[in-house]
Design a protein around this motif. Structure first.
Motif, mmCIF file in Angstrom:
data_model
loop_
_atom_site.group_PDB
_atom_site.id
_atom_site.type_symbol
_atom_site.label_atom_id
_atom_site.label_comp_id
_atom_site.label_asym_id
_atom_site.label_seq_id
_atom_site.Cartn_x
_atom_site.Cartn_y
_atom_site.Cartn_z
ATOM 1 N N PRO A 1 -4.035 9.515 -5.746
ATOM 2 C CA PRO A 1 -3.378 9.578 -6.868
ATOM 3 C C PRO A 1 -1.737 9.500 -6.562
ATOM 4 O O PRO A 1 -0.786 9.537 -7.648
ATOM 5 N N PHE A 2 -1.468 9.527 -5.244
ATOM 6 C CA PHE A 2 0.036 9.537 -5.021
ATOM 7 C C PHE A 2 0.428 8.041 -4.580
ATOM 8 O O PHE A 2 1.515 7.909 -4.067
ATOM 9 N N ALA A 3 -0.378 7.103 -4.530
ATOM 10 C CA ALA A 3 -0.384 5.917 -3.807
ATOM 11 C C ALA A 3 0.184 4.734 -4.834
ATOM 12 O O ALA A 3 -0.218 4.821 -6.006
ATOM 13 N N ARG A 4 1.120 4.008 -4.596
ATOM 14 C CA ARG A 4 1.644 3.092 -5.228
ATOM 15 C C ARG A 4 1.537 1.609 -4.402
ATOM 16 O O ARG A 4 1.381 1.716 -3.017
ATOM 17 N N VAL A 5 0.849 0.618 -5.181
ATOM 18 C CA VAL A 5 0.666 -0.488 -4.491
ATOM 19 C C VAL A 5 1.446 -1.818 -4.914
ATOM 20 O O VAL A 5 1.961 -1.843 -5.871
ATOM 21 N N ALA A 6 1.627 -2.687 -3.732
ATOM 22 C CA ALA A 6 2.466 -3.902 -3.999
ATOM 23 C C ALA A 6 1.426 -4.987 -4.225
ATOM 24 O O ALA A 6 0.565 -5.086 -3.279
ATOM 25 N N VAL B 1 1.119 -9.202 -5.182
ATOM 26 C CA VAL B 1 1.639 -10.493 -5.286
ATOM 27 C C VAL B 1 0.451 -11.456 -5.527
ATOM 28 O O VAL B 1 -0.417 -11.417 -4.992
ATOM 29 N N ASP B 2 0.914 -12.220 -6.969
ATOM 30 C CA ASP B 2 -0.175 -13.231 -7.186
ATOM 31 C C ASP B 2 -1.513 -12.372 -7.296
ATOM 32 O O ASP B 2 -2.515 -13.122 -6.818
ATOM 33 N N GLY B 3 -1.659 -11.073 -7.803
ATOM 34 C CA GLY B 3 -2.981 -10.668 -7.983
ATOM 35 C C GLY B 3 -3.465 -9.894 -6.752
ATOM 36 O O GLY B 3 -4.533 -9.331 -6.741
ATOM 37 N N ARG B 4 -2.963 -10.034 -5.487
ATOM 38 C CA ARG B 4 -3.380 -9.516 -4.331
ATOM 39 C C ARG B 4 -2.557 -8.285 -3.933
ATOM 40 O O ARG B 4 -1.462 -8.500 -3.871
ATOM 41 N N VAL B 5 -3.342 -7.377 -3.598
ATOM 42 C CA VAL B 5 -2.561 -6.035 -3.044
ATOM 43 C C VAL B 5 -2.174 -6.325 -1.430
ATOM 44 O O VAL B 5 -3.036 -6.769 -0.694
ATOM 45 N N VAL B 6 -0.881 -6.247 -1.291
ATOM 46 C CA VAL B 6 -0.295 -6.872 0.095
ATOM 47 C C VAL B 6 0.429 -5.429 0.484
ATOM 48 O O VAL B 6 0.841 -5.830 2.022
ATOM 49 N N GLY B 7 0.206 -4.285 0.130
ATOM 50 C CA GLY B 7 0.900 -3.173 0.926
ATOM 51 C C GLY B 7 0.733 -2.129 -0.073
ATOM 52 O O GLY B 7 0.614 -2.028 -1.234
ATOM 53 N N ASP C 1 2.026 7.561 3.741
ATOM 54 C CA ASP C 1 1.678 6.205 4.238
ATOM 55 C C ASP C 1 2.778 5.082 3.881
ATOM 56 O O ASP C 1 3.297 5.383 2.546
ATOM 57 N N LEU C 2 2.974 4.177 4.621
ATOM 58 C CA LEU C 2 3.570 2.935 4.195
ATOM 59 C C LEU C 2 3.133 1.830 4.930
ATOM 60 O O LEU C 2 3.383 1.708 6.237
ATOM 61 N N PHE C 3 2.457 1.049 4.439
ATOM 62 C CA PHE C 3 1.659 0.030 5.023
ATOM 63 C C PHE C 3 1.677 -1.516 4.337
ATOM 64 O O PHE C 3 1.660 -1.152 3.255
ATOM 65 N N THR C 4 2.059 -2.455 5.099
ATOM 66 C CA THR C 4 1.805 -3.765 4.770
ATOM 67 C C THR C 4 0.850 -4.479 5.357
ATOM 68 O O THR C 4 0.719 -4.489 6.572
ATOM 69 N N ASP C 5 0.030 -5.525 4.484
ATOM 70 C CA ASP C 5 -0.937 -6.249 5.064
ATOM 71 C C ASP C 5 -0.157 -7.139 6.273
ATOM 72 O O ASP C 5 0.829 -7.784 6.111
ATOM 73 N N PRO C 6 -0.676 -7.418 7.465
ATOM 74 C CA PRO C 6 -0.134 -8.020 8.558
ATOM 75 C C PRO C 6 0.396 -9.442 7.956
ATOM 76 O O PRO C 6 1.222 -9.940 8.417
ATOM 77 N N ASP C 7 -0.174 -10.106 6.878
ATOM 78 C CA ASP C 7 0.078 -11.248 6.630
ATOM 79 C C ASP C 7 1.226 -11.491 5.883
ATOM 80 O O ASP C 7 1.705 -12.551 5.660
ATOM 81 N N TRP C 8 1.717 -9.972 5.384
ATOM 82 C CA TRP C 8 2.857 -10.027 4.373
ATOM 83 C C TRP C 8 3.889 -9.357 5.055
ATOM 84 O O TRP C 8 4.924 -8.936 4.240
ATOM 85 N N GLY D 1 9.816 -7.927 2.975
ATOM 86 C CA GLY D 1 10.337 -7.149 1.818
ATOM 87 C C GLY D 1 9.254 -6.001 1.063
ATOM 88 O O GLY D 1 9.762 -5.580 0.211
ATOM 89 N N ILE D 2 8.203 -6.076 1.456
ATOM 90 C CA ILE D 2 7.052 -5.492 0.745
ATOM 91 C C ILE D 2 7.441 -4.026 0.905
ATOM 92 O O ILE D 2 7.518 -3.200 -0.006
ATOM 93 N N ALA D 3 7.418 -3.560 2.212
ATOM 94 C CA ALA D 3 7.656 -2.135 2.488
ATOM 95 C C ALA D 3 9.049 -1.609 2.116
ATOM 96 O O ALA D 3 9.057 -0.383 1.439
ATOM 97 N N SER D 4 10.265 -2.458 2.063
ATOM 98 C CA SER D 4 11.304 -1.909 1.315
ATOM 99 C C SER D 4 11.321 -1.747 -0.114
ATOM 100 O O SER D 4 11.652 -0.932 -0.631
ATOM 101 N N ALA D 5 10.573 -2.764 -0.827
ATOM 102 C CA ALA D 5 10.386 -2.794 -2.143
ATOM 103 C C ALA D 5 9.526 -1.657 -2.529
ATOM 104 O O ALA D 5 9.782 -0.746 -3.361
#
Length: 155
Positions: free
Chosen positions: A58-63, A65-71, A86-93, A97-101
């Motif tokens: 309930p506290f999570a926000r997802v990033a 990109v092009d329909g794929r959750v990347v962080g 938690d603050l995690f980004t898919d290693p491919d991404w 700027g994902i974590a900063s966003a």
């Protein structure tokens, strides 16, 4: 492995996490955690630390990109601030700027954000405006406490 693509803010959507995201969040949590070479011995000794807590949904926000959750990031209210759990980004991404966003999205709530930071991530947290505020004793040893006063956050 997916080819890294430059991140354009128009391709990035940040939204609340939903039940259908949970498997992806678990995968990102585990794979991103294991990218930190200095933490691998701790995770080998404590594999239970690599299990994402579904109660944070309930506290999570997802990033996305092009329909794929990347962080993702999760921040729960505690007293008069938000605790960044938690603050995690898919290693491919990573490093796009994902974590900063995600942090900018959390900061828009207008409340101070605090975190018990992984010592390997101090440079990142400082780069987005966090400052040291103390030391926390964790199961993995002492870790820096940091806070982001949203009035001093990076634009």
């Amino acid at each position: 492995m997916n080819e890294k693509k430059p991140l354009f803010s128009s391709n990035l959507v940040i939204r609340s996490a939903v039940d259908d995201d949970v498997d992806t969040l678990r995968d990102i949590f585990r794979s991103a955690s294991l990218t930190i070479e200095g933490d691998r011995d701790l995770f080998a000794a404590h594999p239970e630390w690599l299990v994402w807590d579904d109660e944070m949904l309930p506290f999570a926000r997802v990033a996305v990109v092009d329909g794929r959750v990347v962080g993702f990031a999760s921040a729960r209210p505690v007293d008069d601030f938000l605790e960044l759990e938690d603050l995690f980004t898919d290693p491919d991404w990573m490093r796009q700027g994902i974590a900063s966003a995600l942090l900018e999205d959390i900061a828009r709530r207008g409340v101070r954000v605090e975190v018990t930071a992984n010592p390997h991530a101090i440079g990142f947290y400082e780069s987005v405006g966090f400052i040291a505020s103390g030391i926390a004793n964790t199961q993995g040893g002492p870790a820096p406490r940091m806070q982001l006063n949203i009035t001093h956050a990076r634009p």
